[in-house]
Design an enzyme around this catalytic site. Structure first.
Site, PDB file in Angstrom:
ATOM      1  N   LYS A  80       0.740  -1.057  -0.238  1.00  0.00           N
ATOM      2  CA  LYS A  80       0.050  -0.049  -0.104  1.00  0.00           C
ATOM      3  C   LYS A  80       0.846   1.310  -0.169  1.00  0.00           C
ATOM      4  O   LYS A  80       2.064   1.222   0.328  1.00  0.00           O
ATOM      5  CB  LYS A  80      -1.113   0.069   1.173  1.00  0.00           C
ATOM      6  CG  LYS A  80      -1.874  -1.137   1.153  1.00  0.00           C
ATOM      7  CD  LYS A  80      -3.041  -0.939   2.288  1.00  0.00           C
ATOM      8  CE  LYS A  80      -4.125  -2.159   2.205  1.00  0.00           C
ATOM      9  NZ  LYS A  80      -5.211  -2.035   3.196  1.00  0.00           N
ATOM     10  N   TYR A 131     -12.359  -1.973  -3.990  1.00  0.00           N
ATOM     11  CA  TYR A 131     -12.811  -2.107  -2.659  1.00  0.00           C
ATOM     12  C   TYR A 131     -14.362  -2.044  -2.588  1.00  0.00           C
ATOM     13  O   TYR A 131     -15.009  -1.515  -1.701  1.00  0.00           O
ATOM     14  CB  TYR A 131     -12.268  -1.302  -1.747  1.00  0.00           C
ATOM     15  CG  TYR A 131     -11.022  -1.545  -1.253  1.00  0.00           C
ATOM     16  CD1 TYR A 131     -10.745  -2.841  -0.253  1.00  0.00           C
ATOM     17  CD2 TYR A 131      -9.730  -0.708  -1.435  1.00  0.00           C
ATOM     18  CE1 TYR A 131      -9.306  -2.788   0.051  1.00  0.00           C
ATOM     19  CE2 TYR A 131      -8.530  -0.833  -1.218  1.00  0.00           C
ATOM     20  CZ  TYR A 131      -8.316  -2.047  -0.116  1.00  0.00           C
ATOM     21  OH  TYR A 131      -7.064  -2.521   0.235  1.00  0.00           O
ATOM     22  N   PHE A 183     -15.677   3.848   6.733  1.00  0.00           N
ATOM     23  CA  PHE A 183     -14.170   4.226   6.257  1.00  0.00           C
ATOM     24  C   PHE A 183     -13.877   3.982   4.889  1.00  0.00           C
ATOM     25  O   PHE A 183     -12.665   4.245   4.487  1.00  0.00           O
ATOM     26  CB  PHE A 183     -13.184   3.049   7.176  1.00  0.00           C
ATOM     27  CG  PHE A 183     -13.513   1.754   6.737  1.00  0.00           C
ATOM     28  CD1 PHE A 183     -12.965   1.039   5.380  1.00  0.00           C
ATOM     29  CD2 PHE A 183     -14.360   1.086   7.541  1.00  0.00           C
ATOM     30  CE1 PHE A 183     -13.405  -0.387   5.168  1.00  0.00           C
ATOM     31  CE2 PHE A 183     -14.690  -0.487   7.291  1.00  0.00           C
ATOM     32  CZ  PHE A 183     -14.161  -1.017   6.185  1.00  0.00           C
ATOM     33  N   ARG A 188      -2.138 -14.265   4.183  1.00  0.00           N
ATOM     34  CA  ARG A 188      -2.769 -13.746   5.208  1.00  0.00           C
ATOM     35  C   ARG A 188      -2.078 -13.898   6.682  1.00  0.00           C
ATOM     36  O   ARG A 188      -1.959 -12.792   7.561  1.00  0.00           O
ATOM     37  CB  ARG A 188      -4.434 -14.144   5.221  1.00  0.00           C
ATOM     38  CG  ARG A 188      -5.085 -13.747   4.212  1.00  0.00           C
ATOM     39  CD  ARG A 188      -6.421 -14.213   4.159  1.00  0.00           C
ATOM     40  NE  ARG A 188      -7.423 -13.851   5.300  1.00  0.00           N
ATOM     41  CZ  ARG A 188      -7.824 -12.542   5.219  1.00  0.00           C
ATOM     42  NH1 ARG A 188      -7.730 -11.608   4.333  1.00  0.00           N
ATOM     43  NH2 ARG A 188      -8.645 -12.144   6.302  1.00  0.00           N
ATOM     44  N   THR A 208      -5.495  -7.620  10.356  1.00  0.00           N
ATOM     45  CA  THR A 208      -5.782  -6.329   9.609  1.00  0.00           C
ATOM     46  C   THR A 208      -5.717  -4.873  10.337  1.00  0.00           C
ATOM     47  O   THR A 208      -4.723  -4.091   9.795  1.00  0.00           O
ATOM     48  CB  THR A 208      -7.462  -6.125   9.414  1.00  0.00           C
ATOM     49  OG1 THR A 208      -7.828  -7.353   8.549  1.00  0.00           O
ATOM     50  CG2 THR A 208      -7.641  -4.975   8.419  1.00  0.00           C
ATOM     51  N   ASN A 243      -2.131   0.025   7.027  1.00  0.00           N
ATOM     52  CA  ASN A 243      -1.663  -1.370   7.525  1.00  0.00           C
ATOM     53  C   ASN A 243      -0.739  -2.110   6.383  1.00  0.00           C
ATOM     54  O   ASN A 243      -0.544  -3.270   6.350  1.00  0.00           O
ATOM     55  CB  ASN A 243      -2.913  -2.109   7.716  1.00  0.00           C
ATOM     56  CG  ASN A 243      -3.784  -2.511   6.776  1.00  0.00           C
ATOM     57  OD1 ASN A 243      -3.611  -1.949   5.470  1.00  0.00           O
ATOM     58  ND2 ASN A 243      -4.859  -3.220   6.944  1.00  0.00           N
ATOM     59  N   HIS A 286      -2.208  -5.631   1.632  1.00  0.00           N
ATOM     60  CA  HIS A 286      -3.687  -6.253   1.387  1.00  0.00           C
ATOM     61  C   HIS A 286      -3.264  -7.635   1.029  1.00  0.00           C
ATOM     62  O   HIS A 286      -2.186  -7.962   0.083  1.00  0.00           O
ATOM     63  CB  HIS A 286      -4.433  -5.344   0.396  1.00  0.00           C
ATOM     64  CG  HIS A 286      -5.752  -6.186   0.132  1.00  0.00           C
ATOM     65  ND1 HIS A 286      -6.826  -6.250   0.649  1.00  0.00           N
ATOM     66  CD2 HIS A 286      -5.780  -6.990  -0.979  1.00  0.00           C
ATOM     67  CE1 HIS A 286      -7.673  -6.972   0.220  1.00  0.00           C
ATOM     68  NE2 HIS A 286      -7.100  -7.383  -0.978  1.00  0.00           N
ATOM     69  N   GLU A 324      -9.937 -10.430  -7.552  1.00  0.00           N
ATOM     70  CA  GLU A 324      -8.848  -9.264  -7.416  1.00  0.00           C
ATOM     71  C   GLU A 324      -7.847  -9.511  -8.232  1.00  0.00           C
ATOM     72  O   GLU A 324      -7.075  -8.574  -8.853  1.00  0.00           O
ATOM     73  CB  GLU A 324      -8.296  -9.559  -5.949  1.00  0.00           C
ATOM     74  CG  GLU A 324      -9.618  -8.925  -4.985  1.00  0.00           C
ATOM     75  CD  GLU A 324      -9.154  -9.005  -3.421  1.00  0.00           C
ATOM     76  OE1 GLU A 324      -7.891  -9.264  -3.258  1.00  0.00           O
ATOM     77  OE2 GLU A 324     -10.011  -8.446  -2.813  1.00  0.00           O
TER      78      GLU A 324
HETATM   79  P1  CMP Z   1      -7.431  -4.392   3.493  1.00  0.00           P
HETATM   80  O1  CMP Z   1      -7.071  -5.779   4.124  1.00  0.00           O
HETATM   81  O2  CMP Z   1      -6.906  -3.835   2.368  1.00  0.00           O
HETATM   82  O3  CMP Z   1      -9.339  -4.390   3.239  1.00  0.00           O
HETATM   83  C1  CMP Z   1      -9.902  -3.366   3.438  1.00  0.00           C
HETATM   84  C2  CMP Z   1      -9.185  -2.169   4.379  1.00  0.00           C
HETATM   85  O4  CMP Z   1     -10.035  -1.142   5.062  1.00  0.00           O
HETATM   86  C3  CMP Z   1      -8.432  -2.798   5.430  1.00  0.00           C
HETATM   87  O5  CMP Z   1      -7.340  -3.609   4.809  1.00  0.00           O
HETATM   88  C4  CMP Z   1      -8.197  -1.732   6.417  1.00  0.00           C
HETATM   89  O6  CMP Z   1      -7.119  -0.940   6.044  1.00  0.00           O
HETATM   90  C5  CMP Z   1      -9.383  -0.875   5.935  1.00  0.00           C
HETATM   91  N1  CMP Z   1     -10.223  -1.114   7.232  1.00  0.00           N
HETATM   92  C6  CMP Z   1     -11.046  -2.449   7.427  1.00  0.00           C
HETATM   93  N2  CMP Z   1     -11.874  -2.153   8.528  1.00  0.00           N
HETATM   94  C7  CMP Z   1     -11.525  -0.987   8.904  1.00  0.00           C
HETATM   95  C8  CMP Z   1     -12.050  -0.081  10.090  1.00  0.00           C
HETATM   96  N3  CMP Z   1     -13.014  -0.665  10.792  1.00  0.00           N
HETATM   97  N4  CMP Z   1     -11.723   1.163  10.266  1.00  0.00           N
HETATM   98  C9  CMP Z   1     -10.953   1.792   9.201  1.00  0.00           C
HETATM   99  N5  CMP Z   1     -10.377   0.965   8.181  1.00  0.00           N
HETATM  100  C10 CMP Z   1     -10.601  -0.310   8.210  1.00  0.00           C
END
Ligand code: CMP
Length: 143
Positions: free
Chosen positions: A14, A54, A62, A90, A96, A117, A120, A131
């Site tokens: 990311k 997404y 979010f 994963r 996450t 984070n 992905h 994806e």
């Molecule tokens: P990712 O695995 O890329 O999938 C969706 C992304 O949304 C996730 O990583 C996080 O970065 C973000 N995300 C998921 N849940 C939340 C949340 N509760 N609040 C803010 N961001 C979130």
């Protein structure tokens, strides 16, 4: 081990991690974990392209900031292949939320909060296929 367990999954480095020049370290972790890179691209997403990726999160609180973040800088998309690749990747990434991620995982090492984070990964075979197709044409994958 059976060929039946060989899977493909999509990984994304990311904008936070790319911007901190952590891509090489993350690719090192991927390769040391035994996952094969069969496709790789540097991209700069538009908010629209991130929104399509997404789409499952549309309507969540979010969502807008996620699109803003994912279009804020360059990313690397990787197609990975290996035994049980979806769950394996994963577990290498960690939870996450970096605050909940296990020691030694990428998100624990390089993530700063749930919205930043570092990486992905696809969460199931069906989403992995969608994806991978979102970013790669079949002929761009080199097993
Ligand atoms: P990712 O695995 O890329 O999938 C969706 C992304 O949304 C996730 O990583 C996080 O970065 C973000 N995300 C998921 N849940 C939340 C949340 N509760 N609040 C803010 N961001 C979130």
């Amino acid at each position: 081990m059976s060929d039946q367990n060989v899977q493909r999954t999509l990984a994304i480095i990311k904008p936070d991690a790319f911007g901190k020049k952590l891509s090489g370290k993350i690719i090192d972790i991927i390769e040391n974990a035994g996952l094969s890179i069969i496709g790789l691209k540097v991209l700069r997403l538009t908010a629209e392209k991130a929104g399509g990726f997404y789409a499952v999160h549309k309507g969540k609180p979010f969502y807008d900031s996620l699109l803003e973040f994912m279009s804020s800088g360059k990313i690397i998309v990787l197609a990975l292949e290996g035994t049980d690749a979806i769950n394996h990747w994963r577990s290498v990434m960690g939870a996450t939320d970096p605050a909940k991620a296990e020691e030694g995982t990428i998100r624990k090492l390089y993530g700063t909060r749930i919205e930043r984070n570092a990486c992905h990964g696809s969460d199931a075979p069906e989403t992995a296929e969608v994806e991978l197709n979102y970013f790669f044409k079949p002929e761009e994958l080199v097993p």
